[in-house]
Design a protein around this motif. Structure first.
Motif, PDB file in Angstrom:
ATOM      1  N   VAL A  17       0.834  -1.201   0.000  1.00 30.12           N
ATOM      2  CA  VAL A  17       0.000   0.000   0.000  1.00 30.12           C
ATOM      3  C   VAL A  17       0.870   1.252   0.000  1.00 30.12           C
ATOM      4  CG1 VAL A  17      -1.639   1.335   1.394  1.00 30.12           C
ATOM      5  CG2 VAL A  17      -2.006  -1.101   1.044  1.00 30.12           C
ATOM      6  N   ILE A  18       1.879   1.277   0.844  1.00 22.54           N
ATOM      7  CA  ILE A  18       2.753   2.448   0.912  1.00 22.54           C
ATOM      8  C   ILE A  18       3.506   2.634  -0.399  1.00 22.54           C
ATOM      9  CG2 ILE A  18       4.800   3.402   2.041  1.00 22.54           C
ATOM     10  CD1 ILE A  18       3.720   2.181   4.647  1.00 22.54           C
ATOM     11  N   SER A  19       4.041   1.561  -0.949  1.00 26.18           N
ATOM     12  CA  SER A  19       4.762   1.664  -2.217  1.00 26.18           C
ATOM     13  C   SER A  19       3.849   2.120  -3.346  1.00 26.18           C
ATOM     14  CB  SER A  19       5.392   0.322  -2.580  1.00 26.18           C
ATOM     15  OG  SER A  19       6.422   0.001  -1.689  1.00 26.18           O
ATOM     16  N   ALA A  20       2.617   1.613  -3.361  1.00 28.57           N
ATOM     17  CA  ALA A  20       1.676   2.027  -4.405  1.00 28.57           C
ATOM     18  C   ALA A  20       1.321   3.505  -4.276  1.00 28.57           C
ATOM     19  CB  ALA A  20       0.414   1.169  -4.343  1.00 28.57           C
ATOM     20  N   LEU A  21       1.113   3.970  -3.052  1.00 26.81           N
ATOM     21  CA  LEU A  21       0.794   5.379  -2.856  1.00 26.81           C
ATOM     22  C   LEU A  21       1.960   6.273  -3.268  1.00 26.81           C
ATOM     23  CD1 LEU A  21      -1.149   5.402   0.531  1.00 26.81           C
ATOM     24  CD2 LEU A  21      -2.031   5.931  -1.746  1.00 26.81           C
ATOM     25  N   VAL A  22       3.161   5.892  -2.873  1.00 20.62           N
ATOM     26  CA  VAL A  22       4.334   6.685  -3.248  1.00 20.62           C
ATOM     27  C   VAL A  22       4.523   6.656  -4.763  1.00 20.62           C
ATOM     28  CG1 VAL A  22       6.851   6.803  -3.106  1.00 20.62           C
ATOM     29  CG2 VAL A  22       5.507   6.457  -1.046  1.00 20.62           C
ATOM     30  N   GLY A  23       4.354   5.492  -5.352  1.00 25.82           N
ATOM     31  CA  GLY A  23       4.495   5.381  -6.796  1.00 25.82           C
ATOM     32  C   GLY A  23       3.443   6.165  -7.557  1.00 25.82           C
ATOM     33  N   LEU A  25       1.784   8.922  -6.292  1.00 22.22           N
ATOM     34  CA  LEU A  25       1.927  10.345  -6.003  1.00 22.22           C
ATOM     35  C   LEU A  25       3.183  10.956  -6.622  1.00 22.22           C
ATOM     36  CD1 LEU A  25       0.777  10.410  -2.281  1.00 22.22           C
ATOM     37  CD2 LEU A  25      -0.513  11.123  -4.294  1.00 22.22           C
ATOM     38  N   VAL A  26       4.226  10.148  -6.802  1.00 23.75           N
ATOM     39  CA  VAL A  26       5.482  10.641  -7.380  1.00 23.75           C
ATOM     40  C   VAL A  26       5.785   9.802  -8.622  1.00 23.75           C
ATOM     41  CG1 VAL A  26       7.896  11.160  -6.920  1.00 23.75           C
ATOM     42  CG2 VAL A  26       6.257  11.144  -5.040  1.00 23.75           C
ATOM     43  N   PRO A  27       5.060  10.045  -9.708  1.00 26.51           N
ATOM     44  CA  PRO A  27       5.258   9.214 -10.901  1.00 26.51           C
ATOM     45  C   PRO A  27       6.573   9.535 -11.613  1.00 26.51           C
ATOM     46  CG  PRO A  27       3.655  10.913 -11.354  1.00 26.51           C
ATOM     47  CD  PRO A  27       4.019  11.032  -9.901  1.00 26.51           C
ATOM     48  N   VAL A  28       7.350   8.511 -11.870  1.00 26.16           N
ATOM     49  CA  VAL A  28       8.593   8.674 -12.623  1.00 26.16           C
ATOM     50  C   VAL A  28       8.415   8.194 -14.061  1.00 26.16           C
ATOM     51  CG1 VAL A  28      11.021   8.028 -12.743  1.00 26.16           C
ATOM     52  CG2 VAL A  28       9.983   8.517 -10.535  1.00 26.16           C
ATOM     53  N   PRO A  29       7.902   6.971 -14.271  1.00 24.88           N
ATOM     54  CA  PRO A  29       7.669   6.541 -15.655  1.00 24.88           C
ATOM     55  C   PRO A  29       6.448   7.261 -16.240  1.00 24.88           C
ATOM     56  CG  PRO A  29       7.622   4.649 -14.161  1.00 24.88           C
ATOM     57  CD  PRO A  29       7.701   5.892 -13.336  1.00 24.88           C
ATOM     58  N   ALA A  34       1.430   1.614 -14.063  1.00 22.29           N
ATOM     59  CA  ALA A  34       2.463   0.579 -14.129  1.00 22.29           C
ATOM     60  C   ALA A  34       3.498   0.782 -13.034  1.00 22.29           C
ATOM     61  CB  ALA A  34       3.132   0.589 -15.498  1.00 22.29           C
ATOM     62  N   ASN A  35       3.857   2.016 -12.778  1.00 23.39           N
ATOM     63  CA  ASN A  35       4.814   2.313 -11.711  1.00 23.39           C
ATOM     64  C   ASN A  35       4.245   1.924 -10.358  1.00 23.39           C
ATOM     65  OD1 ASN A  35       7.117   3.331 -10.459  1.00 23.39           O
ATOM     66  ND2 ASN A  35       6.207   5.345 -10.236  1.00 23.39           N
ATOM     67  N   ALA A  36       2.990   2.249 -10.096  1.00 25.72           N
ATOM     68  CA  ALA A  36       2.357   1.912  -8.823  1.00 25.72           C
ATOM     69  C   ALA A  36       2.241   0.398  -8.658  1.00 25.72           C
ATOM     70  CB  ALA A  36       0.984   2.554  -8.727  1.00 25.72           C
ATOM     71  N   ALA A  37       1.901  -0.299  -9.719  1.00 28.71           N
ATOM     72  CA  ALA A  37       1.800  -1.760  -9.640  1.00 28.71           C
ATOM     73  C   ALA A  37       3.160  -2.391  -9.372  1.00 28.71           C
ATOM     74  CB  ALA A  37       1.203  -2.314 -10.932  1.00 28.71           C
ATOM     75  N   GLY A  38       4.200  -1.884 -10.012  1.00 31.03           N
ATOM     76  CA  GLY A  38       5.548  -2.406  -9.780  1.00 31.03           C
ATOM     77  C   GLY A  38       6.007  -2.156  -8.360  1.00 31.03           C
TER      78      GLY A  38
END
Length: 66
Positions: A17-23, A25-29, A34-38
Motif C-alpha cells: 500500500v505504501i509503495s503504491a501510494l508513493v508510486g 503520487l510521485v510518478p517517474v515513468p 504501471a509504476n504503482a503496480a511495480g
C-alpha cells in the motif's frame, strides 16, 4: 510457522500500500499505473520476506535458548 506467514502477509500488504501510494503520487515513468503496480509488488515481496525472516530467526533463537 503460522505466525511467520501472518506477519509476512501483514508486512507485505502494508509495504504494498505504501509503495503504491508513493508510486502514484510521485510518478517517474510515463505510465503511473504501471509504476504503482511495480512498487506494490516489490513492497509486497519485501514486506513478506522481512516479516517471515524476522520471525524465523526469532524462533531459531528461542529453540537454541532451550
Amino acid at each position: 510457522m503460522k505466525k511467520a506467514i501472518l506477519a509476512g502477509l501483514i508486512g507485505g500488504v502494508i509495504g504494498a500500500v505504501i509503495s503504491a501510494l508513493v508510486g502514484y503520487l510521485v510518478p517517474v515513468p510515463p505510465d503511473s499505473l504501471a509504476n504503482a503496480a511495480g512498487n506494490a509488488m516489490s513492497g509486497l515481496f519485501s514486506g513478506f520476506f522481512g516479516g517471515f525472516m524476522a520471525l524465523t530467526v526469532e524462533r531459531l533463537k528461542a529453540r537454541r535458548a532451550n
